[in-house]
Write an enzyme that holds these catalytic residues in place. Structure first.
Site, PDB file in Angstrom:
ATOM      1  CD  GLU A 193     -22.417 -33.206 -37.741  1.00 30.50           C
ATOM      2  OE1 GLU A 193     -21.994 -34.675 -38.316  1.00 30.50           O
ATOM      3  OE2 GLU A 193     -22.311 -32.408 -37.577  1.00 30.50           O
ATOM      4  CD  GLU A 234     -20.037 -30.696 -40.632  1.00 35.13           C
ATOM      5  OE1 GLU A 234     -20.886 -29.319 -40.239  1.00 35.13           O
ATOM      6  OE2 GLU A 234     -20.781 -31.581 -40.230  1.00 35.13           O
ATOM      7  CD  GLN A 259     -21.000 -38.278 -38.101  1.00 40.00           C
ATOM      8  OE1 GLN A 259     -22.456 -37.967 -39.200  1.00 40.00           O
ATOM      9  NE2 GLN A 259     -22.127 -38.596 -37.196  1.00 40.00           N
ATOM     10  CG  ASP A 263     -14.095 -36.214 -46.234  1.00 38.59           C
ATOM     11  OD1 ASP A 263     -13.705 -35.932 -47.854  1.00 38.59           O
ATOM     12  OD2 ASP A 263     -13.723 -37.435 -45.898  1.00 38.59           O
ATOM     13  CE1 TYR A 264     -18.812 -34.445 -45.598  1.00 41.67           C
ATOM     14  CE2 TYR A 264     -19.098 -35.833 -43.761  1.00 41.67           C
ATOM     15  CZ  TYR A 264     -19.845 -35.693 -45.209  1.00 41.67           C
ATOM     16  OH  TYR A 264     -19.745 -36.523 -46.425  1.00 41.67           O
ATOM     17  CG  HIS A 270     -17.722 -41.017 -46.347  1.00 40.95           C
ATOM     18  ND1 HIS A 270     -18.627 -40.145 -47.529  1.00 40.95           N
ATOM     19  CD2 HIS A 270     -18.396 -40.355 -45.314  1.00 40.95           C
ATOM     20  CE1 HIS A 270     -20.093 -39.766 -46.967  1.00 40.95           C
ATOM     21  NE2 HIS A 270     -19.419 -39.751 -45.680  1.00 40.95           N
TER      22      HIS A 270
END
Ligand SMILES: Cc1ncc(C[n+]2csc(CCOP(=O)(O)OP(=O)(O)O)c2C)c(N)n1
Ligand SMILES: [Mg+2]
Length: 800
Positions: A491, A522, A544, A547-548, A589
């Site tokens: 991303e 993701e 990115q 956390d993701y 984040h």
């Protein structure tokens, strides 16, 4: 006879031969399923999941499948594997029995249950074979739809090879003409991974042919609970390419209609191969003659009408009918093929069983001979004889039976002369056999991570300070120039050069196939990386924020981390995953869930550099290896100043090696990533009260401190504190286990080995949220101080 007549006569002969050969494959495959189920029910095999009912469409798919193509499918595809010549009946049974030999069971050396298919992309030394000269199947995994993300990458590789100049494609591609063929069950299309992949492949316009084997059920659950309108091609209609835009070609074909299927696959292959347009083939009206697997019977959930319909529309029965109705061959000829298939399968099954049992029996007999000689001279002879009797009485022995007996007998002779020989036998046996079950979690080739030598950054004569992100950017620039097969996607990676501008300007320089924006998805970003790495490219998949990563962690764990292991070293995906995390703002984040990650991805290297130079050095190292890795950059480090190296693309951070960043005598502080800056500050303040801490940067969580340098430090300081930003019992517990358990540091400790982690909850927002959620300089100071308060209360009176 005229020339034309001869030609026609010949072509009918050819046609008939081809049809009958197909029929033979189908009927042989069916017979293998029937006998396979019996092998499980009689206890010879543990579990069976077979391809019965799905044979005919797979013949059609195999016809359109060419050298260089890849399959990414699921457990129903035995007929396809047989039709492309990559699965013999004997191998089918070897897989069912769990024969732990890559020669006997080329699919997984007995590691996966039967029905999980693969071909060999690598030779026995871990080097690429020429994939354009063979038919390829990426290795299956059991989680439904788990084959989808990788499928996207396998297809995208063709797109890259067709469009990017300068890559040596010799082993991998003929101008991107290869199709990636996916298969999935109707019910598994309910998974998010299916829809995410379908959308992404439509966007990317990759040569992917996706088959849905639709038998109306997912185990016992009918389509009405699975799919809107009970019809996957109907609801995907909007993906059909038309004047409004690019999309899919969607084709429907009945699963028992051989000519319709052959035509459908021929058409699909032409579109995908030539135009690089994805195709969905919805194969409906399929059946499942023996039910889902050996763990149940379908009579429990299918009514009499359904069962009767399945009998009539069984694809092989229908193929047979078509052959006779069209006078291609008489009934008797087909019956003869059926009889031959039965005989062939029985014979191959016996051969597989013998081949599987023989070495185990030999091993057992060797042990029995040894036990007999030990029993003769033992006070416990009678008891040992009992073990011998039991062991020799087992008709179908396992390795476990021998080892259990040997280890139990060892206890009986521990004080006798026989001990030596038996203990040696056990040790040798385990040393010999264990690799059959444990090898190749990581690369064992001459490109494994330990073969790359460290190269220090060179700062030239006039070192210049730069923002960390510039070091990253300039280093990536050097890497993309050096490796034409390298590409990065994620991303915001393309146009703006990532959210922290570590790729700034590189899309203009290297083009948008290599520096590429991706949708917010993701799991399939990960899949793109896995698939492309499996076809010789060197993808860098960017997630990115750390956390993701959770969205992609399932596929990292189930697919990427296991691929080398589950193929016993015959496939690899040297994917680099780039992400950033540990500490910034707010609940999503600032996470640093390292315990979760290291425990989910054994098989992937997990690297946690403390600054951008270290991180860049990891990328430089990784590009020379053939292993997958996750690199977590420090989210709060892009604007911090570091010295700009001049040997960009060349300096290399070693993997699995810790670095002592401050020497000290009183306590060893172990940490990694962003937390280290706080640890360094705390250490300075501790120095003021006379506590001289040694600070070690772990750098690499997987593998962990392969030289065991931390225990050397603890031997000197006699005290240990591990600090990180994960939850208590997360990453810090893992590190402590490595130091105490693996490195035996407990021997050197004068104080309790301790950990300091973040709070149990997610980190709250803003400066105070951070301060009250994550370890601060004061927390670190006070934790260390309290250790000294306990040891020397007079010198360090308690603070509270
Ligand atoms: C993620 C996940 N959930 C559940 C399962 C258990 N499971 C295995 S196969 C299956 C049904 C799949 O049905 P379908 O996709 O229609 O394929 P079919 O077996 O009918 O060919 C389920 C629920 C699994 N393997 N993975
Ligand atoms: Mg189904």
């Amino acid at each position: 006879m005229t020339g034309t007549e001869t030609k026609q006569a010949l072509s009918f002969t050819d046609f008939k031969a081809e049809v009958l050969n197909d029929y033979k494959i189908a009927t042989t495959s069916r017979e293998a399923s029937l006998l396979g189920r019996r092998e499980v029910l009689t206890g010879k095999a543990k579990f069976g999941i077979f391809g019965d009912g799905k044979e005919v469409p797979q013949l059609a798919m195999a016809k359109a499948f060419k050298n260089g193509d890849f399959r990414s499918g699921y457990y129903r595809d035995q007929t396809f594997m047989m039709a492309i010549g990559e699965l013999t009946i004997q191998q089918f049974f070897a897989g069912l029995y769990g024969h732990a030999s890559i020669e006997a069971d080329p699919m997984s050396a007995g590691r996966q249950m039967g029905g999980h298919f693969a071909t060999h992309s690598l030779d026995e030394n871990g080097n690429w074979k020429n994939l354009t000269q063979q038919k390829n199947s990426s290795s299956d995994i059991s989680p439904t739809a788990g084959q989808m993300p990788r499928l996207l990458g396998l297809a995208q590789a063709s797109k890259i090879y067709r469009n990017v100049r300068g890559i040596d494609a010799t082993n991998f591609s003929d101008n991107g003409n290869e199709i990636a063929w996916g298969t999935i069950g109707n019910a598994s299309t309910s998974e998010g991974l299916f829809f995410e992949t379908i959308n992404a492949a439509g966007v990317l316009q990759v040569p992917m042919v996706m088959s849905v084997w639709d038998d109306d059920y997912g185990i016992s659950v009918h389509a009405r609970h699975q799919t809107t309108k009970e019809n996957i091609s109907e609801i995907l209609k909007g993906f059909q390419r038309d004047e409004k835009g690019k999309g899919y070609e969607i084709i429907r074909a009945k699963g028992w209609d051989y000519p319709e299927l052959v035509a459908a696959y021929e058409k699909a292959a032409k579109i995908a191969r030539e135009e690089h347009v994805p195709v969905l083939i919805h194969v409906y009206q399929l059946t499942q003659p023996q039910g889902h697997s050996t763990s149940g019977s379908h009579e429990r959930y299918k009514n009499a009408d359904r069962l009767a319909w399945e009998g009539e529309f069984d694809c092989i029965a229908q193929m047979k009918k078509w052959i006779t109705d069209n006078n291609i061959a008489p009934q008797e000829e087909l019956d003869a093929i059926d009889a031959q298939a039965k005989a062939d399968v029985l014979e191959a099954k016996k051969a597989a069983w013998t081949a599987y049992q023989n070495p185990i029996k030999e091993e057992r007999d060797g042990l029995v001979a040894l036990l007999k000689s030990i029993a003769a001279g033992s006070d416990n002879g009678v008891f040992i004889e009992k073990f011998i009797h039991e062991l020799t009485g087992i008709k179908e022995p396992m390795r476990k039976d021998a080892l259990v007996a040997a280890r139990k007998v060892l206890r009986l002779v521990v004080k006798e002369n026989g001990k030596q020989a038996l203990s040696a036998w056990i040790k040798n046996y385990i040393e010999d056999i264990q690799p059959k079950y444990s090898s190749h979690l990581y690369s064992q080739s001459d490109k494994n991570i330990f073969t790359v030598a460290a190269v220090a950054p060179d700062y030239g004569d006039t070192p210049e300070d730069a923002d960390g992100r510039m070091i990253m950017r300039n280093n990536f620039d050097a890497l993309f120039a050096k490796y034409p097969e390298a590409l990065v996607f994620g991303e915001d990676c393309g146009n703006i050069g990532d959210v922290n501008q570590g790729l700034e300007g590189l899309q203009e320089k290297y083009g948008d196939f290599r520096i590429c924006d991706a949708g917010i998805r993701e799991a399939t970003i990960m899949g793109q990386g896995i698939g492309m790495a499996m076809r010789g490219l060197r993808p860098i998949a960017e997630i990115q924020y750390l956390d993701y990563l959770l969205y992609a962690l399932q596929i990292m764990s189930d697919d990427l981390a296991t691929v080398h292991y589950r193929t016993a070293g015959r496939q690899k995906a040297p994917l680099i995953i780039r992400t950033r995390g540990h500490r910034l703002e707010g609940v999503w984040h600032s996470g640093s869930p390292m315990g979760m990650i290291v425990n989910a991805v054994r098989g992937i290297n997990v690297l946690v550099p403390r600054n951008m130079t270290k991180a860049a050095g990891f990328y430089n190292t990784l590009m020379e290896t053939d292993e997958p890795a996750l690199v977590i950059e420090c989210l709060n480090g892009y604007r911090l100043k570091e010295k700009m190296p001049v040997n960009l693309g060349e300096f290399k951070t070693p993997i699995g090696v810790v670095e002592t960043i401050k020497e000290g005598t009183d306590i060893t502080l172990v940490s990694y990533g962003s937390t280290l800056r706080l640890v360094e500050q705390a250490a300075k303040e501790l120095q003021e009260v006379g506590i001289n801490a040694e600070i070690i940067d772990v750098q690499s969580l997987l593998p962990f401190d392969v030289n065991h340098d931390i225990v050397k430090s603890v031997a000197k300081t006699n005290r240990l504190l591990v600090i990180d930003e994960d939850v208590p019992g997360g990453g810090s517990a893992y590190i402590l286990q490595q130091i105490i358990d693996v490195q035996d540091a407990y021997k050197h400790l004068d104080s309790k080995p301790d950990t300091l982690a973040a709070k149990e909850h997610r980190p709250a927002y803003a400066t105070d949220g951070d301060y009250f959620s994550k370890p601060s300089v004061e927390d670190i100071y006070e934790k260390v101080y309290s250790i000294f308060n306990e040891a020397k209360p007079n010198e360090f009176p308690e603070l509270y």
